[in-house]
Design a protein around this motif. Structure first.
Motif, PDB file in Angstrom:
ATOM      1  N   ARG A   1       0.660  -1.170   0.109  1.00 39.17           N
ATOM      2  CA  ARG A   1      -0.062  -0.076  -0.044  1.00 39.17           C
ATOM      3  C   ARG A   1       0.827   1.242  -0.015  1.00 39.17           C
ATOM      4  O   ARG A   1       0.261   2.190  -0.526  1.00 39.17           O
ATOM      5  N   PHE A   2       1.896   1.350   0.631  1.00 38.39           N
ATOM      6  CA  PHE A   2       2.676   2.587   0.675  1.00 38.39           C
ATOM      7  C   PHE A   2       3.894   2.508  -0.240  1.00 38.39           C
ATOM      8  O   PHE A   2       4.844   3.328   0.007  1.00 38.39           O
ATOM      9  N   ASP A   3       3.780   1.727  -1.461  1.00 40.37           N
ATOM     10  CA  ASP A   3       4.874   1.842  -2.360  1.00 40.37           C
ATOM     11  C   ASP A   3       4.923   3.085  -2.954  1.00 40.37           C
ATOM     12  O   ASP A   3       3.781   3.741  -3.091  1.00 40.37           O
ATOM     13  N   PRO A   4       5.932   3.892  -3.347  1.00 42.29           N
ATOM     14  CA  PRO A   4       5.854   5.165  -3.972  1.00 42.29           C
ATOM     15  C   PRO A   4       5.026   5.276  -5.140  1.00 42.29           C
ATOM     16  O   PRO A   4       4.538   6.343  -5.519  1.00 42.29           O
ATOM     17  N   VAL A   5       4.827   4.320  -5.838  1.00 46.73           N
ATOM     18  CA  VAL A   5       4.121   4.359  -7.292  1.00 46.73           C
ATOM     19  C   VAL A   5       2.514   4.701  -6.890  1.00 46.73           C
ATOM     20  O   VAL A   5       1.814   5.021  -7.662  1.00 46.73           O
ATOM     21  N   GLY A   6       2.070   4.382  -5.607  1.00 52.66           N
ATOM     22  CA  GLY A   6       0.815   4.905  -5.239  1.00 52.66           C
ATOM     23  C   GLY A   6       0.767   6.198  -4.907  1.00 52.66           C
ATOM     24  O   GLY A   6      -0.205   6.702  -4.364  1.00 52.66           O
ATOM     25  N   ARG A   7       1.654   7.170  -5.305  1.00 56.08           N
ATOM     26  CA  ARG A   7       1.766   8.493  -4.872  1.00 56.08           C
ATOM     27  C   ARG A   7       1.864   9.413  -6.066  1.00 56.08           C
ATOM     28  O   ARG A   7       2.391   9.045  -7.180  1.00 56.08           O
ATOM     29  N   PHE A   8       1.349  10.697  -6.007  1.00 57.92           N
ATOM     30  CA  PHE A   8       1.600  11.686  -7.152  1.00 57.92           C
ATOM     31  C   PHE A   8       3.002  11.848  -7.220  1.00 57.92           C
ATOM     32  O   PHE A   8       3.667  11.824  -6.193  1.00 57.92           O
ATOM     33  N   PRO A   9       3.496  12.142  -8.526  1.00 56.19           N
ATOM     34  CA  PRO A   9       2.991  12.323  -9.565  1.00 56.19           C
ATOM     35  C   PRO A   9       2.776  11.309 -10.634  1.00 56.19           C
ATOM     36  O   PRO A   9       2.202  11.333 -11.849  1.00 56.19           O
ATOM     37  N   TYR A  10       2.832   9.749  -9.832  1.00 49.51           N
ATOM     38  CA  TYR A  10       2.645   8.606 -10.793  1.00 49.51           C
ATOM     39  C   TYR A  10       1.088   8.688 -11.283  1.00 49.51           C
ATOM     40  O   TYR A  10       0.008   9.075 -10.702  1.00 49.51           O
TER      41      TYR A  10
ATOM     42  N   PHE B   1      -4.582   9.335 -16.111  1.00 50.49           N
ATOM     43  CA  PHE B   1      -5.584   8.844 -15.034  1.00 50.49           C
ATOM     44  C   PHE B   1      -5.874  10.323 -14.115  1.00 50.49           C
ATOM     45  O   PHE B   1      -6.558  10.243 -13.498  1.00 50.49           O
ATOM     46  N   HIS B   2      -4.836  11.077 -13.777  1.00 52.52           N
ATOM     47  CA  HIS B   2      -5.091  12.121 -13.020  1.00 52.52           C
ATOM     48  C   HIS B   2      -4.985  11.775 -11.672  1.00 52.52           C
ATOM     49  O   HIS B   2      -5.092  12.544 -10.813  1.00 52.52           O
ATOM     50  N   HIS B   3      -4.342  10.545 -11.375  1.00 49.52           N
ATOM     51  CA  HIS B   3      -4.376  10.116 -10.095  1.00 49.52           C
ATOM     52  C   HIS B   3      -3.430   8.811 -10.063  1.00 49.52           C
ATOM     53  O   HIS B   3      -3.261   8.220 -11.176  1.00 49.52           O
ATOM     54  N   PRO B   4      -2.981   8.223  -8.998  1.00 47.05           N
ATOM     55  CA  PRO B   4      -2.060   7.101  -9.196  1.00 47.05           C
ATOM     56  C   PRO B   4      -2.876   5.962  -9.292  1.00 47.05           C
ATOM     57  O   PRO B   4      -4.067   5.786  -8.486  1.00 47.05           O
ATOM     58  N   THR B   5      -2.398   4.865 -10.230  1.00 46.88           N
ATOM     59  CA  THR B   5      -3.163   3.688 -10.193  1.00 46.88           C
ATOM     60  C   THR B   5      -2.497   2.467 -10.026  1.00 46.88           C
ATOM     61  O   THR B   5      -2.894   1.520 -10.066  1.00 46.88           O
ATOM     62  N   GLY B   6      -1.092   2.758  -9.595  1.00 40.98           N
ATOM     63  CA  GLY B   6      -0.186   1.639  -9.492  1.00 40.98           C
ATOM     64  C   GLY B   6       0.711   1.332 -10.722  1.00 40.98           C
ATOM     65  O   GLY B   6       1.442   0.342 -10.713  1.00 40.98           O
TER      66      GLY B   6
END
Length: 386
Positions: free
Chosen positions: A52-61, A66-71
């Protein structure tokens, strides 16, 4: 000659209008579903569901599309998304996002996980390596698929298997990444390659025995053009670099070595299973085309630097990673590298388009003549299914 009834004549124009309006989203339908295996290059959210806390779950990904992180390990879509779009299917849902009872996987499932390896973790432990990445190796992903399969079809799954597209890879890159970044030498890491290729071949063989008839197997990208490698193995020796691209030559030669062994494996599988169509996706040359002539594809003059990074000659700094405290460029669409390891949506789109032409062997268009890459330029709408 039979005359059309007034009622049928009235509805024909209406039907034509409806079909024309749907043309952007629907094609003739070569495949009913897509099943994907691999690592972060194809992950559409599995890693995020397990970490859950992987950086890929944070903006700017995810900021671009999608305008939000999707993984997804990009600013937007990855190649698998574009392939699904061109075929006329929804974006492939990550397996770990579902209930594993078939619900939500009508159009296939994605088993790829960021950080995944082709070989199991036991192999790396046997080499004395520190294992701190995911345990969701290729064999684990295959077991997920076999667990899900009975919920997708009843007693006879032959139609589903033969009517689906299987995307096996890219996988193996992390087997080498983990070793390179733990300081192992290239000669030692080359000894890993036959085992990696064998693991890929065994997975393909098992899928064919389960009834798969069409699969795409990507090779490795040119790792000598990747910002994390360019930063880690920066050299003062001019002869270490390719003159036309600035990529590290000996690292690219390693990628080509993997690809040669993979091509040999696929040739053997084609001879053994002539009923299956095994397509090699040449990620290496598709990417090198961009690095050799970036402006031709709409990118800036220096395609090796990351868009989201922490400074340095390639804008990559392991102490300032994307999704944490790294800065982000103002125009990801003009950059090839997103976070120093993965590519931008724009680069993935160019490579996906190239797979229709010279970068698949045999060409995808031979197994799916109705595939429509012009939909990649359409106003594709993101849906909850994605």
């Amino acid at each position: 000659m039979a005359m059309a009834s007034p009622a049928s004549s009235f509805h024909l124009p209406l039907l034509a209008i409806c079909l024309a309006s749907l043309n952007v989203m629907l094609v003739a339908g070569c495949y009913s579903s897509i099943f994907s295996f691999g690592d972060s290059l194809a992950d559409t959210g599995n890693r995020l569901h397990s970490h859950r806390f992987d950086p890929v779950g944070r903006f700017p990904y995810g900021e671009t599309f999608f305008h939000h992180p999707t993984g997804r390990y990009s600013d937007g879509r990855v190649m698998l998304d574009f392939i699904a779009q061109a075929i006329g299917l929804p974006m492939v849902r990550p397996y770990l996002a579902g209930t594993h009872d078939g619900e939500g996987f009508r159009y296939g499932a994605n088993f790829a996980v960021g950080g995944a390896t082709a070989l199991d973790n036991e192999f790396f432990r046997s080499k004395g390596m520190e294992v701190s990445w995911t345990n969701d190796s290729l064999s684990v992903q295959l077991e997920w698929f076999k667990h899900l399969l009975p919920s997708l079809c009843s007693r006879n799954c032959s139609y589903l298997m033969s009517d689906s597209l299987f995307w096996v890879g890219e996988i193996g890159g992390n087997d080498y990444n983990h070793a390179f970044f733990q300081g192992r030498g290239v000669d030692e890491i080359k000894t890993f390659v036959p085992g990696v290729v064998s693991a890929i071949g065994s997975t393909i063989e098992e899928l064919i025995k389960l009834g798969a008839r069409t699969m795409i197997v990507p090779g490795n990208f040119p790792i000598g053009c990747v910002a994390i490698y360019l930063t880690t193995f920066q050299s003062a020796r001019r002869e270490d670099y390719e003159s036309g691209t600035g990529c590290i030559e000996w690292l690219n030669q390693f990628s080509m070595y993997h690809n040669r062994l993979l091509l040999d494996e696929l040739s053997q599988l084609r001879r053994r299973y002539p009923q299956a169509t095994i397509i090699y996706a040449n990620y290496y040359e598709a990417a090198m085309a961009i690095f050799r002539s970036p402006q031709e594809y709409g990118f800036g003059e220096f395609p090796l630097a990351a868009c989201c990074g922490g400074g340095g000659p390639y804008n990559y700094n392991k102490s300032a990673k994307c999704g944490r405290d790294a800065g982000v460029c103002s125009s990801p669409s003009s950059q090839v590298s997103w976070d120093g390891i993965h590519m931008t949506e724009a680069a993935y789109k160019v490579i996906a388009r190239g797979l229709l032409g010279p970068y698949t062997i045999p060409s995808i268009s031979r197994s799916c003549p109705t595939i429509k890459w012009n939909v990649l330029d359409s106003d594709y709408k993101y849906s909850a299914q994605s």
